[in-house]
Design a protein around this motif. Sequence first.
Motif, mmCIF file in Angstrom:
data_model
loop_
_atom_site.group_PDB
_atom_site.id
_atom_site.type_symbol
_atom_site.label_atom_id
_atom_site.label_comp_id
_atom_site.label_asym_id
_atom_site.label_seq_id
_atom_site.Cartn_x
_atom_site.Cartn_y
_atom_site.Cartn_z
ATOM 1 N N ASP A 14 -41.409 -14.659 -50.297
ATOM 2 C CA ASP A 14 -40.333 -13.637 -49.715
ATOM 3 C C ASP A 14 -39.220 -13.757 -50.698
ATOM 4 O OD1 ASP A 14 -40.143 -11.378 -48.808
ATOM 5 O OD2 ASP A 14 -39.438 -12.159 -47.005
ATOM 6 N N LEU A 15 -39.135 -14.181 -51.813
ATOM 7 C CA LEU A 15 -37.723 -14.326 -52.526
ATOM 8 C C LEU A 15 -37.095 -12.806 -52.452
ATOM 9 C CD1 LEU A 15 -38.645 -16.455 -55.742
ATOM 10 C CD2 LEU A 15 -37.543 -17.289 -53.606
ATOM 11 N N ARG A 16 -35.706 -13.017 -52.565
ATOM 12 C CA ARG A 16 -34.806 -11.641 -52.740
ATOM 13 C C ARG A 16 -35.176 -11.326 -54.250
ATOM 14 N NH1 ARG A 16 -30.221 -10.768 -52.827
ATOM 15 N NH2 ARG A 16 -30.451 -8.827 -51.715
ATOM 16 N N SER A 17 -34.988 -12.222 -55.162
ATOM 17 C CA SER A 17 -35.081 -11.985 -56.620
ATOM 18 C C SER A 17 -35.566 -13.086 -57.310
ATOM 19 C CB SER A 17 -33.884 -11.461 -57.073
ATOM 20 O OG SER A 17 -32.822 -12.105 -57.116
ATOM 21 N N CYS A 18 -36.197 -12.859 -58.353
ATOM 22 C CA CYS A 18 -36.535 -13.764 -59.642
ATOM 23 C C CYS A 18 -36.353 -13.328 -60.831
ATOM 24 C CB CYS A 18 -37.728 -14.544 -59.093
ATOM 25 S SG CYS A 18 -38.265 -15.878 -60.471
ATOM 26 N N LEU A 19 -35.512 -13.570 -61.716
ATOM 27 C CA LEU A 19 -35.341 -12.984 -63.069
ATOM 28 C C LEU A 19 -35.379 -14.324 -63.960
ATOM 29 C CD1 LEU A 19 -32.186 -10.722 -62.228
ATOM 30 C CD2 LEU A 19 -34.438 -10.338 -61.897
ATOM 31 N N ILE A 20 -36.085 -14.031 -65.168
ATOM 32 C CA ILE A 20 -36.155 -14.792 -66.227
ATOM 33 C C ILE A 20 -35.787 -14.322 -67.399
ATOM 34 C CG2 ILE A 20 -37.614 -16.717 -67.374
ATOM 35 C CD1 ILE A 20 -39.207 -16.633 -65.056
ATOM 36 N N SER A 21 -34.872 -14.597 -68.230
ATOM 37 C CA SER A 21 -34.763 -14.101 -69.395
ATOM 38 C C SER A 21 -34.826 -15.088 -70.583
ATOM 39 C CB SER A 21 -33.240 -13.296 -69.711
ATOM 40 O OG SER A 21 -32.101 -14.386 -69.696
ATOM 41 N N ARG A 22 -35.252 -14.728 -71.832
ATOM 42 C CA ARG A 22 -35.364 -15.789 -73.042
ATOM 43 C C ARG A 22 -34.749 -15.134 -74.268
ATOM 44 N NH1 ARG A 22 -40.023 -17.857 -74.925
ATOM 45 N NH2 ARG A 22 -38.794 -19.462 -75.522
ATOM 46 N N HIS A 23 -33.965 -15.853 -75.177
ATOM 47 C CA HIS A 23 -33.603 -15.296 -76.060
ATOM 48 C C HIS A 23 -32.617 -13.960 -75.831
ATOM 49 C CE1 HIS A 23 -35.725 -17.928 -78.247
ATOM 50 N NE2 HIS A 23 -36.841 -17.775 -77.682
ATOM 51 N N GLY A 24 -32.053 -13.785 -74.672
ATOM 52 C CA GLY A 24 -31.147 -12.502 -74.326
ATOM 53 C C GLY A 24 -32.178 -11.453 -73.918
ATOM 54 N N ARG A 25 -33.227 -11.501 -73.784
ATOM 55 C CA ARG A 25 -34.396 -10.563 -73.242
ATOM 56 C C ARG A 25 -35.028 -10.757 -72.067
ATOM 57 N NH1 ARG A 25 -35.527 -11.488 -78.533
ATOM 58 N NH2 ARG A 25 -37.524 -12.373 -78.140
ATOM 59 N N MET A 26 -35.044 -9.721 -71.244
ATOM 60 C CA MET A 26 -35.690 -9.938 -69.719
ATOM 61 C C MET A 26 -37.079 -10.248 -69.977
ATOM 62 S SD MET A 26 -35.034 -10.247 -66.667
ATOM 63 C CE MET A 26 -33.617 -9.003 -66.180
ATOM 64 N N GLU A 27 -37.991 -11.358 -69.650
ATOM 65 C CA GLU A 27 -39.222 -11.477 -69.562
ATOM 66 C C GLU A 27 -39.882 -11.321 -68.190
ATOM 67 O OE1 GLU A 27 -40.457 -15.229 -71.475
ATOM 68 O OE2 GLU A 27 -39.794 -14.535 -73.288
ATOM 69 N N TYR A 28 -39.238 -11.691 -67.311
ATOM 70 C CA TYR A 28 -39.680 -11.536 -65.732
ATOM 71 C C TYR A 28 -38.530 -10.935 -64.646
ATOM 72 C CZ TYR A 28 -42.384 -12.843 -61.500
ATOM 73 O OH TYR A 28 -43.057 -12.834 -60.489
ATOM 74 N N GLU A 29 -39.068 -10.036 -64.045
ATOM 75 C CA GLU A 29 -38.180 -9.520 -63.051
ATOM 76 C C GLU A 29 -38.772 -8.917 -62.006
ATOM 77 O OE1 GLU A 29 -34.518 -6.110 -63.431
ATOM 78 O OE2 GLU A 29 -36.206 -6.111 -64.915
ATOM 79 N N HIS A 30 -38.666 -9.874 -60.821
ATOM 80 C CA HIS A 30 -39.119 -9.496 -59.639
ATOM 81 C C HIS A 30 -37.870 -9.116 -58.235
ATOM 82 C CE1 HIS A 30 -41.690 -10.409 -55.786
ATOM 83 N NE2 HIS A 30 -40.400 -11.039 -55.385
ATOM 84 N N TYR A 31 -38.150 -8.380 -57.640
ATOM 85 C CA TYR A 31 -37.358 -8.014 -56.568
ATOM 86 C C TYR A 31 -38.225 -7.702 -55.228
ATOM 87 C CZ TYR A 31 -34.142 -6.936 -60.169
ATOM 88 O OH TYR A 31 -33.125 -6.963 -61.118
ATOM 89 N N ARG A 32 -37.542 -8.189 -54.073
ATOM 90 C CA ARG A 32 -38.400 -7.817 -52.819
ATOM 91 C C ARG A 32 -38.621 -6.313 -52.633
ATOM 92 N NH1 ARG A 32 -35.185 -10.300 -48.118
ATOM 93 N NH2 ARG A 32 -36.056 -11.943 -48.627
ATOM 94 N N ASN A 33 -37.550 -5.672 -53.039
ATOM 95 C CA ASN A 33 -37.754 -4.267 -52.870
ATOM 96 C C ASN A 33 -36.553 -3.580 -53.743
ATOM 97 O OD1 ASN A 33 -35.206 -4.064 -51.311
ATOM 98 N ND2 ASN A 33 -36.778 -4.869 -49.576
ATOM 99 N N GLN A 34 -36.628 -2.392 -54.170
ATOM 100 C CA GLN A 34 -35.528 -1.647 -55.056
ATOM 101 C C GLN A 34 -34.289 -1.918 -54.554
ATOM 102 O OE1 GLN A 34 -36.318 -0.798 -57.991
ATOM 103 N NE2 GLN A 34 -34.185 -0.594 -58.122
ATOM 104 N N ARG A 35 -33.936 -2.202 -53.202
ATOM 105 C CA ARG A 35 -32.538 -2.083 -52.783
ATOM 106 C C ARG A 35 -32.108 -3.508 -53.129
ATOM 107 N NH1 ARG A 35 -31.228 -1.091 -46.577
ATOM 108 N NH2 ARG A 35 -29.140 -1.465 -47.672
ATOM 109 N N THR A 36 -32.935 -4.790 -53.421
ATOM 110 C CA THR A 36 -32.517 -6.151 -53.565
ATOM 111 C C THR A 36 -31.829 -5.977 -54.939
ATOM 112 O OG1 THR A 36 -34.233 -6.908 -52.307
ATOM 113 C CG2 THR A 36 -33.325 -8.251 -53.818
ATOM 114 N N ALA A 37 -32.308 -5.143 -55.886
ATOM 115 C CA ALA A 37 -32.144 -4.886 -57.319
ATOM 116 C C ALA A 37 -30.704 -4.524 -57.412
ATOM 117 C CB ALA A 37 -32.764 -4.023 -58.398
ATOM 118 N N THR A 38 -30.268 -3.534 -56.584
ATOM 119 C CA THR A 38 -29.032 -2.974 -56.682
ATOM 120 C C THR A 38 -27.801 -3.088 -55.579
ATOM 121 O OG1 THR A 38 -29.906 -1.127 -55.171
ATOM 122 C CG2 THR A 38 -29.918 -0.689 -57.631
ATOM 123 N N ASP A 39 -28.503 -4.047 -54.356
ATOM 124 C CA ASP A 39 -27.446 -4.370 -53.236
ATOM 125 C C ASP A 39 -26.570 -5.678 -53.862
ATOM 126 O OD1 ASP A 39 -28.069 -2.309 -51.902
ATOM 127 O OD2 ASP A 39 -29.104 -3.445 -50.213
#
Length: 318
Positions: A14-39
């Motif tokens: 139940d993470l709030r978010s998990c983001l992974i970028s490589r070479h400056g590009r997003m490769e993985y983007e997970h949010y608990r819900n859409q509010r987590t992405a913007t709050d």
Amino acid sequence: MNWNSLDASIAPLDLRSCLISRHGRMEYEHYRNQRTATDIAKINSCTKSVLSALICIAMDLGLVPEAETAAADFFPKLASDPDPRKRDITLEHLLTMSAGFEWTEFGGRNSFPRMTRSPHWVDFVLEQPLAYAPGTRMEYNSGISQMLSTLLTEATGMPTARFAETKLFGPLGIEAYEWETDPQGVHAGGFGLRMRPLDLLKFGQLYLQRGQWDGRQLISPERVERSLRPALPSDSHRQGSYGWHWWSDSYAGDAAPDRASLALPYSFARGYGGQYVYVVPDAEAVVVLTADQGKKKQQPVDVFREHIAPQLAQMSIM
């Protein structure tokens, strides 16, 4: 790289978010819900690494003197203290948390909670006795970070957050944030900053790019390197070593001792409750994790080392 297998691994956490970028590009983007992405949300002690960046920028601009400068130049109480060792404390010792104060961070007589209940946080820190000679041992201490925020405010002539807006947040395009202050109105150096996950990713990318952003050198490469370089082993946390308000460690996986050269080094900002920003140069990667572990009675999981580092390590040797 296919990160689909990560979905099943982190789902129970139940993470709030998990983001992974490589070479400056997003490769993985997970949010608990859409509010987590913007709050915006608390990043706790990851604030310390943001403060470190601001100190480095101020040093580059000549507003804060070099790390070898005596802290007593900013805090006269150190010079007048009966313990002469306090005069030996330098900015380097503050940045590496090796000033030597007797401190227990989360409990006891000299601690972070007691500091926040005092009428003057910095005075509370300065009045603590020394348990060690400056520079001999790292002791995790949010009070030292408050000293640095106070120093930055005095040296730049503006609040820490305003300096951040001008020299760091503005160039990175970070607009949404909140930052707590102490009773004197100084922004908390060791905690109290609220940010969005994507903005934390930008912050990590800045360090991966050795202080450069959109063609501008926001932090000199030399200070980025010095910030991330291990200075002292940590006595207060299980993982790694400590630099200028940044942690560092390496991941070797199942490699045998004679294959230590295959270890994957990384630096990271770390905040209570599962807030992390990982910078992994050999994999050209930045990883952001945010969570609410502090609110849950569950065994914390080292998501990075258990689920992400093994794949990044494999990529780095391909």
